[in-house]
Design an enzyme around this catalytic site. Sequence first.
Site, PDB file in Angstrom:
ATOM      1  N   TYR A 127     -54.606   6.436   5.193  1.00 15.42           N
ATOM      2  CA  TYR A 127     -53.411   5.954   5.971  1.00 15.42           C
ATOM      3  C   TYR A 127     -52.698   7.403   6.612  1.00 15.42           C
ATOM      4  O   TYR A 127     -52.529   7.153   7.733  1.00 15.42           O
ATOM      5  CB  TYR A 127     -52.349   5.673   4.678  1.00 15.42           C
ATOM      6  CG  TYR A 127     -50.950   5.385   5.058  1.00 15.42           C
ATOM      7  CD1 TYR A 127     -50.938   4.235   5.886  1.00 15.42           C
ATOM      8  CD2 TYR A 127     -49.701   5.984   5.092  1.00 15.42           C
ATOM      9  CE1 TYR A 127     -49.497   3.790   6.314  1.00 15.42           C
ATOM     10  CE2 TYR A 127     -48.491   5.842   5.488  1.00 15.42           C
ATOM     11  CZ  TYR A 127     -48.341   4.603   5.880  1.00 15.42           C
ATOM     12  OH  TYR A 127     -47.184   4.109   6.460  1.00 15.42           O
ATOM     13  N   GLY A 165     -45.394  -6.561  13.927  1.00 14.24           N
ATOM     14  CA  GLY A 165     -45.260  -6.429  12.418  1.00 14.24           C
ATOM     15  C   GLY A 165     -43.548  -6.794  12.019  1.00 14.24           C
ATOM     16  O   GLY A 165     -42.892  -6.123  11.330  1.00 14.24           O
TER      17      GLY A 165
HETATM   18  N1  LIG Z   1     -42.032   1.416   4.069  1.00 12.81           N
HETATM   19  C1  LIG Z   1     -42.490   2.808   4.299  1.00 12.81           C
HETATM   20  O1  LIG Z   1     -41.953   3.475   3.539  1.00 12.81           O
HETATM   21  C2  LIG Z   1     -42.992   3.179   5.541  1.00 12.81           C
HETATM   22  C3  LIG Z   1     -42.874   4.613   5.617  1.00 12.81           C
HETATM   23  C4  LIG Z   1     -43.637   4.927   6.729  1.00 12.81           C
HETATM   24  C5  LIG Z   1     -44.177   4.545   7.940  1.00 12.81           C
HETATM   25  N2  LIG Z   1     -44.078   2.928   7.785  1.00 12.81           N
HETATM   26  C6  LIG Z   1     -44.731   2.286   8.708  1.00 12.81           C
HETATM   27  O2  LIG Z   1     -43.634   1.276   9.204  1.00 12.81           O
HETATM   28  C7  LIG Z   1     -44.444   0.049   9.491  1.00 12.81           C
HETATM   29  C8  LIG Z   1     -43.880  -1.109   8.944  1.00 12.81           C
HETATM   30  O3  LIG Z   1     -43.815  -0.939   7.592  1.00 12.81           O
HETATM   31  P1  LIG Z   1     -43.046  -1.718   6.812  1.00 12.81           P
HETATM   32  O4  LIG Z   1     -42.494  -1.033   5.468  1.00 12.81           O
HETATM   33  O5  LIG Z   1     -41.963  -2.667   7.218  1.00 12.81           O
HETATM   34  O6  LIG Z   1     -44.389  -2.837   6.220  1.00 12.81           O
HETATM   35  P2  LIG Z   1     -44.490  -4.073   5.629  1.00 12.81           P
HETATM   36  O7  LIG Z   1     -45.725  -4.542   4.892  1.00 12.81           O
HETATM   37  O8  LIG Z   1     -43.181  -4.792   5.024  1.00 12.81           O
HETATM   38  O9  LIG Z   1     -44.455  -4.908   7.006  1.00 12.81           O
HETATM   39  C9  LIG Z   1     -45.621  -4.886   7.924  1.00 12.81           C
HETATM   40  C10 LIG Z   1     -45.730  -6.197   8.847  1.00 12.81           C
HETATM   41  O10 LIG Z   1     -46.912  -6.072   9.443  1.00 12.81           O
HETATM   42  C11 LIG Z   1     -47.735  -7.059   9.815  1.00 12.81           C
HETATM   43  N3  LIG Z   1     -49.222  -6.775   9.916  1.00 12.81           N
HETATM   44  C12 LIG Z   1     -49.971  -6.045   9.285  1.00 12.81           C
HETATM   45  N4  LIG Z   1     -51.289  -6.249   9.839  1.00 12.81           N
HETATM   46  C13 LIG Z   1     -50.996  -6.888  10.989  1.00 12.81           C
HETATM   47  C14 LIG Z   1     -52.089  -7.128  11.978  1.00 12.81           C
HETATM   48  N5  LIG Z   1     -53.470  -6.804  12.016  1.00 12.81           N
HETATM   49  N6  LIG Z   1     -51.454  -7.754  13.128  1.00 12.81           N
HETATM   50  C15 LIG Z   1     -50.258  -8.038  12.960  1.00 12.81           C
HETATM   51  N7  LIG Z   1     -49.364  -7.884  12.151  1.00 12.81           N
HETATM   52  C16 LIG Z   1     -49.761  -7.121  10.942  1.00 12.81           C
HETATM   53  C17 LIG Z   1     -47.371  -7.727   8.236  1.00 12.81           C
HETATM   54  O11 LIG Z   1     -47.835  -9.024   8.333  1.00 12.81           O
HETATM   55  C18 LIG Z   1     -46.042  -7.446   7.907  1.00 12.81           C
HETATM   56  O12 LIG Z   1     -45.285  -8.327   8.327  1.00 12.81           O
HETATM   57  C19 LIG Z   1     -45.965   0.363   9.233  1.00 12.81           C
HETATM   58  O13 LIG Z   1     -46.572   1.038  10.261  1.00 12.81           O
HETATM   59  C20 LIG Z   1     -45.793   1.401   8.064  1.00 12.81           C
HETATM   60  O14 LIG Z   1     -47.170   2.144   8.177  1.00 12.81           O
HETATM   61  C21 LIG Z   1     -43.562   2.426   6.532  1.00 12.81           C
END
Ligand SMILES: NC(=O)c1ccc[n+]([C@@H]2O[C@H](COP(=O)([O-])OP(=O)(O)OC[C@H]3O[C@@H](n4cnc5c(N)ncnc54)[C@H](O)[C@@H]3O)[C@@H](O)[C@H]2O)c1
Length: 232
Positions: free
Chosen positions: A140, A8
Amino acid sequence: MSLAVVTGAARGIGRAVAERLVTRHSLLLVDMSQAVHETAAQLGAVAVQADITQPEGIAAIVAAVDGASEPPAMLVNNAGITRDALIHKMEEAVFRAVVRVNLGGTYALTEALAGRIVDGGSVVNLSSRAQLGNVGQFNYAVSKTGVIGCTRALALALAPRLRVNAVAPGFVESDMTRAMPARVRERVVSAVPLARAGQPEDIADAVAWLGSEAAGYLTGQVLYVCGGRSFG
Ligand SMILES: NC(=O)c1ccc[n+]([C@@H]2O[C@H](COP(=O)([O-])OP(=O)(O)OC[C@H]3O[C@@H](n4cnc5c(N)ncnc54)[C@H](O)[C@@H]3O)[C@@H](O)[C@H]2O)c1
C-alpha cells in the site's frame, strides 16, 4: 454544470466526495461494486459499474464521458484497496494487486481522460498518509508513494492546462478501516494529535477545495489531511 468523474464512489470517501461536489458539478460515478447504481440514483448522477484495472472498464468510463452532455472539468482518482501483510508473509500477487488498483488504475484512467478534461480543469488523486510508512502496508505504501510521483509528474506534463494535486488522508472511518482489528484502530487513532479519527467528509472537503478555483495556483502538491499525524 460541468462534469466531475469520481472513482470508488459507491461508498466511503468517494461517496462523500460525490456528495460534496454535487452542488457544483453533474456527476459520473465509477465503481466496480454494483452499489454505485444506488449511490448515483440518490445523487442524481450517472453510474458506471467498471473495474479501473481492466481495459474494458476504462473503455466503459470513456464511453460514458463521451456520451455526457458536457466534457469533464474534474477527475477524482479515489478507488483503492488494501491487502495488508507483513513483508515476509506477503505474496507477490497481493503486492501486485494493490499496486495495480491504486497506482495502475490512477494512471490508466488519467491517461484516458486527461485530453478530455476542459482547460482549467483539475485532477485530484487519493494518496495516503501511509506512504510515510506503516508496518504491514509495504504494498500500500509503495502504491500511494507512486501516486505522489504520478501527481507531480502529471502536474508538470499537463500544466498550464490542468492542475493535478493529491490528498493524503490519515486514518478515516470507512469500510476499508473497519476491516482492521479493533486494537490496531485504537492504537492508530490514539496517536492522532487532533484526537479523533477522520471522517470521509474531512477528506471530501479537501478534495473539493483542491478542485476549486480557490486552489487555482496549486499544482503538483500533496495535502495531508490526517489530524496532524504527518510527522513524528
Ligand atoms: N479510509 C482510510 O483511512 C484511508 C486513508 C488514506 C487513504 N485512503 C484512500 O482513500 C480512497 C478511498 O478509501 P475508502 O476508505 O473510502 O475505501 P472503501 O474501501 O470504503 O471504498 C473504496 C471503493 O473503491 C472501489 N474500488 C476498489 N477497487 C476498484 C476497482 N478496481 N475499480 C473500481 N472501483 C474500485 C470499491 O468497490 C469501493 O467502493 C482509497 O484510495 C484509499 O486508499 C483511505
